[in-house]
Design a protein around this motif. Structure first.
Motif, PDB file in Angstrom:
ATOM      1  N   PHE A  77       0.884  -1.040   0.068  1.00  0.00           N
ATOM      2  CA  PHE A  77       0.192  -0.071  -0.085  1.00  0.00           C
ATOM      3  C   PHE A  77       0.962   1.153  -0.097  1.00  0.00           C
ATOM      4  N   SER A  78       0.580   2.108  -0.823  1.00  0.00           N
ATOM      5  CA  SER A  78       1.444   3.461  -0.907  1.00  0.00           C
ATOM      6  C   SER A  78       0.570   4.527  -0.446  1.00  0.00           C
ATOM      7  N   LEU A  82      -1.723   7.060  -3.379  1.00  0.00           N
ATOM      8  CA  LEU A  82      -3.178   7.446  -3.114  1.00  0.00           C
ATOM      9  C   LEU A  82      -3.387   8.880  -2.984  1.00  0.00           C
ATOM     10  N   LEU A  83      -2.292   9.790  -2.603  1.00  0.00           N
ATOM     11  CA  LEU A  83      -2.527  11.037  -2.571  1.00  0.00           C
ATOM     12  C   LEU A  83      -2.398  11.713  -3.794  1.00  0.00           C
ATOM     13  N   MET A  96     -10.542   6.278   2.378  1.00  0.00           N
ATOM     14  CA  MET A  96      -9.558   5.273   2.123  1.00  0.00           C
ATOM     15  C   MET A  96      -8.436   5.240   3.019  1.00  0.00           C
ATOM     16  N   PHE A  97      -7.886   6.266   3.270  1.00  0.00           N
ATOM     17  CA  PHE A  97      -6.597   6.443   4.419  1.00  0.00           C
ATOM     18  C   PHE A  97      -7.198   5.695   5.549  1.00  0.00           C
ATOM     19  N   ARG A  98      -8.243   6.049   6.027  1.00  0.00           N
ATOM     20  CA  ARG A  98      -8.935   5.625   7.469  1.00  0.00           C
ATOM     21  C   ARG A  98      -9.272   4.159   7.238  1.00  0.00           C
ATOM     22  N   HIS A 100      -7.823   1.900   5.126  1.00  0.00           N
ATOM     23  CA  HIS A 100      -6.423   1.300   5.533  1.00  0.00           C
ATOM     24  C   HIS A 100      -5.686   1.403   6.752  1.00  0.00           C
ATOM     25  N   GLN A 101      -5.637   2.401   7.473  1.00  0.00           N
ATOM     26  CA  GLN A 101      -5.368   2.491   8.724  1.00  0.00           C
ATOM     27  C   GLN A 101      -5.923   1.387   9.620  1.00  0.00           C
ATOM     28  N   THR A 102      -7.167   1.425   9.701  1.00  0.00           N
ATOM     29  CA  THR A 102      -7.970   0.365  10.590  1.00  0.00           C
ATOM     30  C   THR A 102      -7.799  -0.920  10.208  1.00  0.00           C
ATOM     31  N   PHE A 103      -7.566  -1.266   8.943  1.00  0.00           N
ATOM     32  CA  PHE A 103      -7.260  -2.615   8.525  1.00  0.00           C
ATOM     33  C   PHE A 103      -6.010  -2.992   8.930  1.00  0.00           C
ATOM     34  N   SER A 104      -4.711  -2.158   8.671  1.00  0.00           N
ATOM     35  CA  SER A 104      -3.404  -2.432   9.203  1.00  0.00           C
ATOM     36  C   SER A 104      -3.446  -2.782  10.542  1.00  0.00           C
TER      37      SER A 104
END
Length: 250
Positions: A77-78, A82-83, A96-98, A100-104
């Motif tokens: 993931f980058s 995404l930005l 999408m950022f949130r 990914h952070q929750t998933f990680s």
């Protein structure tokens, strides 16, 4: 001669909160090794060289899935890519950022060990996220460079908190040996290391709860100002010996 005091990165909000939960290190952790991040970075010469070799982790993942297999969570993931989607395409959408952070974070909380390669700087936020989440850091970086960039070296006994597994350039020619090493430490009872990492985070590395980080900084300053010769400290001696890893029995 400049002799700086290294401050830690600030852990992510989710990891920070988990550090103050009741014994997250005791939760079920069915995943042996975890790494989420950009595995195909395009780096400039000014950036850390080791951070540009993360694609080698994919070779390691393939080897870890061979007999005996280990359960892993490797996710490419980058944030930079995404930005770029939002540079010319209207308002920024953080979902999408949130997500990914929750998933990680959910994977980190279920993992026994977190791989910590170099980033744009020798250390990164991953180290603090791992300690706060009860995921034992396995550093994959040049030992000398990484060790001198650890925060609060005189007041935190880093030997008890993390493992070194060789640098990424070293991994290129030693994928099998590195996988065997990771399999060997995955068999150990490392509950004491996990607990020590979380306690060290709460005591010295948290920016948002308590006074631990300020106290750690003051202890470090006091140690620097003490005119009496300090005893030989393993974290600053930078010797390539077994003491550079937790669990002396290893």
């Amino acid at each position: 001669k400049v002799n700086p005091i290294i401050l830690p990165y600030k852990a992510s909000p989710l990891a920070e909160a988990s550090a103050w939960e009741d014994a997250p290190e005791e939760r079920n952790r069915p995943i042996q090794y975890m790494f989420h991040g950009d595995l195909k970075r395009k780096c400039t010469p000014a950036q850390a060289a080791e951070g540009c070799k993360r694609d080698l982790i994919l070779d390691l993942e393939d080897e870890l899935h061979k007999d005996p297999k280990l359960n892993t969570s490797f996710n490419a993931f980058s944030y930079d890519k995404l930005l770029k989607r939002y540079e010319y395409n209207g308002p920024f959408k953080p979902d999408m950022f949130r997500d990914h952070q929750t998933f990680s974070h959910s994977k980190r909380m279920r993992s026994q060990f977190c791989l910590i390669p170099s980033g744009d700087t020798p250390t990164s936020r991953r180290l603090c996220d791992a300690l706060a989440s009860g995921c034992i850091p396995v550093v994959m970086a040049e030992f000398d460079t990484y060790a001198i960039n650890l925060p609060f070296q005189r007041t935190i006994d880093w030997r008890r908190l993390l493992f070194f597994a060789g640098s990424l350039p070293c991994l290129k020619n030693h994928v099998n040996a590195t996988a065997d090493y990771l399999r060997s430490i995955a068999k150990l009872d490392v509950s004491s290391v996990r607990k020590a990492g979380r306690e060290a985070f709460r005591r010295s590395l948290s920016y948002t709860r308590g006074d631990g980080l300020v106290d750690a900084l003051m202890r470090e300053v006091t140690a620097r100002l003490d005119p009496t010769p300090a005893p030989r400290h393993p974290n600053t001696a930078l010797q390539r010996v077994a003491e550079a890893r937790p669990l002396d029995a290893v």
